[in-house]
Design a protein around this motif. Structure first.
Motif, mmCIF file in Angstrom:
data_model
loop_
_atom_site.group_PDB
_atom_site.id
_atom_site.type_symbol
_atom_site.label_atom_id
_atom_site.label_comp_id
_atom_site.label_asym_id
_atom_site.label_seq_id
_atom_site.Cartn_x
_atom_site.Cartn_y
_atom_site.Cartn_z
ATOM 1 N N TRP A 116 0.848 -1.187 0.000
ATOM 2 C CA TRP A 116 0.000 0.000 0.000
ATOM 3 C C TRP A 116 0.889 1.244 0.000
ATOM 4 C CZ3 TRP A 116 -5.435 0.725 0.478
ATOM 5 C CH2 TRP A 116 -6.173 -0.464 0.473
ATOM 6 N N ILE A 117 0.487 2.257 -0.739
ATOM 7 C CA ILE A 117 1.182 3.547 -0.732
ATOM 8 C C ILE A 117 0.176 4.574 -0.228
ATOM 9 C CG2 ILE A 117 2.402 5.297 -2.084
ATOM 10 C CD1 ILE A 117 3.110 3.097 -4.077
ATOM 11 N N GLY A 118 0.243 4.871 1.054
ATOM 12 C CA GLY A 118 -0.769 5.723 1.659
ATOM 13 C C GLY A 118 -2.114 5.017 1.595
ATOM 14 N N GLU A 119 -3.099 5.670 0.955
ATOM 15 C CA GLU A 119 -4.416 5.069 0.802
ATOM 16 C C GLU A 119 -4.595 4.408 -0.560
ATOM 17 O OE1 GLU A 119 -7.379 7.963 1.631
ATOM 18 O OE2 GLU A 119 -6.800 8.224 3.732
ATOM 19 N N VAL A 120 -3.532 4.349 -1.338
ATOM 20 C CA VAL A 120 -3.586 3.721 -2.659
ATOM 21 C C VAL A 120 -3.339 2.219 -2.512
ATOM 22 C CG1 VAL A 120 -2.614 3.649 -4.984
ATOM 23 C CG2 VAL A 120 -2.768 5.835 -3.759
ATOM 24 N N PRO A 121 -4.275 1.384 -2.937
ATOM 25 C CA PRO A 121 -4.108 -0.066 -2.779
ATOM 26 C C PRO A 121 -3.008 -0.613 -3.677
ATOM 27 C CG PRO A 121 -6.051 0.414 -4.092
ATOM 28 C CD PRO A 121 -5.560 1.738 -3.578
ATOM 29 N N PRO A 122 -2.500 -1.785 -3.373
ATOM 30 C CA PRO A 122 -1.429 -2.382 -4.183
ATOM 31 C C PRO A 122 -1.870 -2.620 -5.626
ATOM 32 C CG PRO A 122 -1.671 -3.534 -2.093
ATOM 33 C CD PRO A 122 -2.847 -2.623 -2.220
#
Length: 244
Positions: A116-122
């Motif tokens: 995960w990058i912050g609230e961005v899903p993989p």
């Protein structure tokens, strides 16, 4: 003679035979040679000439409007698409599948596409891979029909995860209940697609539960991966473009 593990209404549940392999003309075959069929839900993006919203047996192309099933096994995996191309997948969320020749990483946990990058899903999506038996409830006798591999991700992951969690919370084996599977059409931001609605539909007879538990112990992760890989050549339904 092949080993007979269990029977339910006269149907053997060992992978060595759904019936005796030699009696059916398969000389020298064992359970390791069997490819378990993959079950798919036909999406509008499918290349198959089949009405979207139907389940399809990818070996026989028989279709079903609705199914009753008993789940036998469930495990998590991952799948990674980039520019509509499959770049990597895993059947255990630990290492890439053996057919991936140049994976981004040798370990899923450390792979940049699985984070995960912050609230961005993989970018690499979680999958839920299962083995199930379809069930015939039309007759008075409870009858198991055929085993299938059923794998979901994206919008179809949460509904399956939710119904299987019922078994964990209630401390029941997967094969304790019959589950009804019904396709439901969704009008999404990028078009129409189908998800599956799952409902607990009844109990599995105790004697059948015992037989299924024996079958479950004989289903290896290697068999599941082999079967998925053999059947993946038939149709590629790219759900990623629907932004699930």
């Amino acid at each position: 003679m092949e080993k007979q593990i269990a029977k339910a209404n006269g149907r053997e549940l060992s992978l060595e035979a759904i019936g005796s392999l030699e009696a059916l003309g398969f000389e020298g075959w064992t359970g390791k040679d069997v490819v378990v069929p993959v079950l798919k839900l036909v999406q509008p993006t499918s290349r198959l000439d089949i009405t979207p919203g139907k389940f399809v047996d990818m070996q026989t192309f028989e279709t079903f409007n609705e199914l009753h099933a008993v789940f036998v096994k469930a495990s998590f995996g991952r799948v990674y698409f980039e520019n509509d191309s499959l770049l990597c997948k895993s059947y255990d969320r630990i290492v890439p599948a053996s057919t991936i020749t140049a994976p981004p990483s040798q370990n899923c946990q450390s792979c940049q596409f699985a984070k995960w990058i912050g609230e961005v899903p993989p970018a690499c999506k979680e999958t839920l891979n299962t083995v199930l038996f379809t069930v015939n409830l039309k007759d008075e006798n409870f009858q198991l029909e055929f085993p299938y591999l059923w794998s979901v991700y994206g919008a179809n992951l949460k509904p399956l995860k939710s119904v299987l969690s019922v078994f964990i919370v209630r401390k029941m084996p997967l094969w304790n209940k019959v589950v009804r599977m019904t396709p439901i059409k969704v009008d999404g931001a990028k078009g129409k697609y189908y998800i599956v609605k799952y409902e607990i539909a009844g109990d599995v007879p105790v004697e059948v539960q015992k037989n299924i538990s024996e079958f479950a112990r004989g289903v290896s992760s290697e068999l599941i991966e082999k079967s998925f890989e053999e059947m993946s050549k038939e149709d590629s339904v790219n759900l990623d473009e629907l932004n699930f």
